[in-house]
Design a protein around this motif. Structure first.
Motif, short mmCIF file in Angstrom:
data_model
loop_
_atom_site.label_atom_id
_atom_site.label_comp_id
_atom_site.label_asym_id
_atom_site.label_seq_id
_atom_site.Cartn_x
_atom_site.Cartn_y
_atom_site.Cartn_z
N CYS A 2 -2.51 4.27 3.65
CA CYS A 2 -2.65 2.90 4.12
C CYS A 2 -3.22 2.91 5.52
CB CYS A 2 -1.29 2.19 4.09
SG CYS A 2 -1.31 0.54 4.83
N TRP B 279 0.82 -1.20 0.00
CA TRP B 279 0.00 0.00 0.00
C TRP B 279 0.86 1.27 0.00
CZ3 TRP B 279 -1.83 -4.44 2.37
CH2 TRP B 279 -3.13 -4.84 2.02
N HIS C 156 -5.40 -4.76 6.40
CA HIS C 156 -5.00 -3.45 5.91
C HIS C 156 -5.92 -3.05 4.77
CE1 HIS C 156 -1.26 -4.47 8.05
NE2 HIS C 156 -1.07 -3.15 8.13
#
Length: 840
Positions: free
Chosen positions: A687, A682, A703
């Motif tokens: 993120c 990410w 995530h």
């Protein structure tokens, strides 16, 4: 197995009007898989006759050979005069019998024949090739018939051109159907007719004057040897045998070889013919020895394995048992058309009819990559009791068609063995099928299969030698059920016991899938394989746990030799592929297992297949496996909201990925805490780490966010691609296990807005948690509706505006109660996060 209907009728008196499709329907109902029914001779119309070539004139001046032939067609042309025909084939000579179609006839495919001038000559018909007649794909030369056929006789009847061929895909447990005998048995049972078994022959008893045979390997249960002397080397294979072999998918070679193939197709027992003049001493059956070699009939020199079963004479191996014979004892003789003799043509033939262990033959055929028609039958199990009859049938045909004489010697080496018996309750098929057949129907059907049945309530069933697949009561029950008709089985739904529904894990899996589909995502199932290239493209550090993979011993692709440790590679590849095909707005998801080895797994264990592993063995097996958590992942690209008359559209961004994670968590009954994080693949500034309380502790569960630009470029993805991945098993443990219905109150809601100023580093989720805690039980919902930064605020500060909804279940709230709850929420936020009211 290709079964000509005309051949099948020799063993079953089918009604004259029965077609191949009707036979196929009955066989399919009985459990056989008939793939096609091929109609031969469709579109063929005579006159098609036998012709004798009287003269050939070679025409010159053309780019290819052209011959002007005079052919005697008897009185088929109405005049009795020779027919003049132009032909471009050169594989026939004066005196040969050929197949001629006269003017007025029509070949398959709508090719009408007439008299016409070509190459400067009048051609009155055509001399036909096999492909033109629909007999095969051979178009290299015309059909040359054996001598003795009368010119002018009907070639359609002679060549059996009008026929139907059933192409049957034979399952491994139905090896007996790799023969006309087996298919005829099923056909007779299906139509309720009598079977004329081709294996019911008068066979002389074994004696000591037969060709000597020594069997030292247990993998050979029976070996029958018969000898025929004085076979005419120039004896041609009759047309009827050639045509039956051809329809069955085999080509004619020589009389002796054709007879062995014919009997194999007829009875199901593979045979092998040896030139007795080339044999040196007794035949033997043993395992190969280290270093031995064999040149098989296909001309390949093969190094033998000690597990191979071989046929030997005094020189050593002369054949790979059950697979293919050796070149040193090959039958030699005329070509299939009888056009010439080879040197040292075979006159004395030794016929071998043996029974070999199916597993041994199957392994040898695969080891040497040598599939053969014989191996195909042996590896499915042949009938050991049919070997003497098959040898006798071959001897009879060699004597009848080849002019030979059968020697009185009969060799029959037979290992000890009793027929298999199965004890079965008479009502066992009833209980398996859920249908009452009754004892009489069960006994009748088992007898039709070929079983001997004794007993009343408990049946002792002796299975026939051609059915090695019948080994337990359920096999017999299956035979009764299929012959009684699968279509007679009632359609009933299973009735599961109470309390054995879906597990909690399965229910969560389904709820998540339905929720994501409802949110506009499309499920994409991907292969669970992974390569290091995509992990490199993700930018994972060397010590990342996702780089520790389980490698496959036999991967489907060298580029993906390991099991996946994350769901994202497959989903991103699906997104890239669909984007490349013109889909601009994409939202895909997948739920499935990933494989996370810890390095503490024990070595894998193997268990015998003869008994069920114990609980301790199963525990050892589980300990050897990597962790396999169930995860959920989703990817987005393009527009999340479409533009239209209602307003402008909106592209997907990191917030949509975070909201998708919250959607999944809500299905598990979990409230997520979202924090900024740096985690490949990410974008470091976009993120979000997803946390939930698992077993009383704050735990990272996944995530979400926007992918790093370098990852997007390396994988060829659309710009600003977003992704989310979370652990479903952890979410299940964090959840309550039940989905509670929303509380509905009939009393009005009181709405209070509040704008709080906090440091820019304070997560909004932390402020929200503090407001919820301070507001107490009256708070129904809380929503962040605005985030503001600008000149009106101090540097490093941000304003968060929330809408708070208060409602009581039993009364209408007063303004004082709503205000007090709001002030308590603001006080809690001030204490925990240092928040101040904006404008205060």
């Amino acid at each position: 197995m290709r079964v000509p209907l005309s051949w099948l009728r020799e063993y079953v008196d089918l009604p004259a009007g029965i077609t191949g499709r009707e036979v196929a329907a009955r066989l399919i109902a009985a459990g056989l898989e008939v793939e096609t029914v091929e109609r031969l001779g469709e579109g063929l119309r005579g006159p098609l006759v036998v012709g004798k070539v009287l003269a050939i004139e070679e025409l010159t001046g053309f780019k290819k050979p052209i011959r002007y032939c005079q052919v005697d067609v008897g009185t088929a042309n109405g005049s009795g005069e020779p027919q003049n025909i132009v032909c471009g084939a050169t594989n026939f000579a004066v005196g040969d019998r050929v197949v001629v179609i006269l003017p007025g006839g029509e070949l398959p495919g709508g090719f009408a024949i007439g008299a016409r001038t070509t190459y400067g000559k009048l051609s009155e018909g055509m001399i036909c090739s096999a492909r033109e007649l629909g007999m095969g794909e051979d178009h290299a030369g015309i059909v040359v018939l054996p001598p003795g056929h009368e010119p002018g006789s009907d070639a359609i009847e002679l060549l059996e051109l009008n026929d139907e061929v059933l192409d049957i895909a034979v399952n491994p447990d139905r090896g007996y159907c790799l023969s006309l005998r087996g298919v005829a048995r099923e056909t007779a049972t299906a139509f309720g007719l009598q079977l004329r078994d081709p294996a019911l022959l008068d066979v002389p008893r074994a004696n000591d004057s037969g060709y000597p045979v020594r069997v030292t390997a247990a993998a050979c249960r029976r070996f029958v040897a018969r000898t025929v002397t004085g076979v005419r080397p120039d004896a041609p294979t009759p047309v009827w045998i050639q045509r039956r072999l051809q329809k069955a998918g085999m080509r004619s070679l020589s009389l002796a070889v054709d007879i062995t193939n014919y009997v194999m197709l007829e009875i199901g027992q593979p045979l092998h013919a040896y030139d007795r003049a080339r044999l040196r001493g007794p035949l033997g059956v043993r395992r190969a020895e280290a270093g031995e070699k064999l040149t098989t009939l296909d001309g390949v020199h093969r190094a033998l394995d000690p597990e191979d079963l071989v046929i030997t004479d005094d020189r050593g191996p002369i054949g790979l048992a059950g697979v293919m014979g050796g070149a040193e004892t090959e039958i030699s003789g005329p070509t299939a058309a009888g056009t010439g003799l080879l040197d040292e043509a075979t006159t004395d033939v030794v016929i071998e009819a043996a029974h070999f262990d199916p597993v041994t033959v199957a392994r040898a055929a695969r080891r040497h990559r040598l599939p053969s028609e014989a191996a195909r039958r042996f590896e499915r199990g042949t009938d050991p009791q049919a070997a003497p009859a098959a040898a006798q049938r071959a001897v009879d045909l060699l004597v009848l068609l080849g002019g030979g004489a059968a020697e009185p010697g009969v060799t029959d080496v037979l290992a000890d063995g009793a027929p298999g018996t199965i004890v079965i309750p008479a009502d066992h098929p009833d209980r398996v099928a859920g249908v009452t057949y009754g004892r009489e129907a069960v006994v009748r059907r088992l007898q039709e299969v070929g079983c001997d049945v004794a007993g009343t309530d408990e049946l002792t069933v002796t299975v026939p030698s051609w059915r090695p697949d019948l080994t337990d009561p359920n096999d017999l029950a299956e035979e009764v059920i299929r012959l009684e008709g699968y279509e007679e089985l009632p359609a009933t739904l299973p009735r599961p016991p109470a309390g054995r529904g879906l597990t909690a894990r399965q229910r969560l899996h389904r709820r998540v899938g339905r929720a994501l589909a409802g949110a506009g995502y499309v499920e994409a199932l991907n292969y669970p394989f992974l390569g290091t290239a995509v992990l490199d493209a993700f930018g994972l550090p060397a010590d990342d746990p996702r780089r520790r993979t389980v490698r496959l011993v036999n991967p489907l692709s060298d580029e993906a030799p390991a099991l996946r440790t994350t769901l994202l590679p497959g989903l991103l590849e699906a997104l890239r592929r669909n984007h490349g095909r013109g889909s601009q707005d994409l939202a895909l998801f997948e739920t499935g297992l990933v494989f996370r080895p810890t390095g503490e797994e024990t070595p894998p264990v193997r268990f015998p297949i003869t008994e069920r592993p114990s609980d301790e063995d199963l525990a050892r097996l589980d300990a050897s496996l990597p962790q396999q958590p169930r995860r959920v992942a989703a990817v987005l690209a393009g527009g999340r909201e479409q533009a239209g008359w209602w307003g402008p559209g909106r592209p997907a961004d990191w917030a949509d990925a975070v909201e998708t994670a919250r959607l999944v968590a809500r299905e598990a009954g979990v409230e997520l805490t979202v924090e900024n994080d740096r985690h490949a693949p990410w974008h470091p500034g976009r993120c979000a780490a997803l946390y939930a309380v698992v077993d009383g502790e704050k735990t990272l569960v996944g995530h979400a966010g926007e992918l790093h630009p370098r990852v997007v470029k390396a994988l060829g993805l659309p710009e600003r691609t977003c992704a989310v991945e979370a652990d479903l098993d952890l979410l299940q443990r964090a959840g309550t296990g039940t989905v509670t219905a929303p509380r509905i109150s009939a009393f009005p809601v009181a709405t209070q807005d509040v704008a709080l100023v906090v440091d820019a580093s304070v997560p909004a989720a932390e402020v929200e948690a503090a407001l919820r805690e301070g507001a107490g039980e009256l708070l129904e919902s809380l929503r962040l509706f605005d985030v503001f930064t600008g000149e009106q605020l101090e540097e490093g500060r941000k304003s968060l505006a929330y809408a708070l909804r208060f409602r009581a279940p039993d009364r209408t709230l007063t303004a004082e109660e709503a205000t007090a709850a709001r002030e308590a929420a603001v006080a809690a936020a001030a204490t925990r996060t240092g928040a101040t009211l904006r404008g205060a």
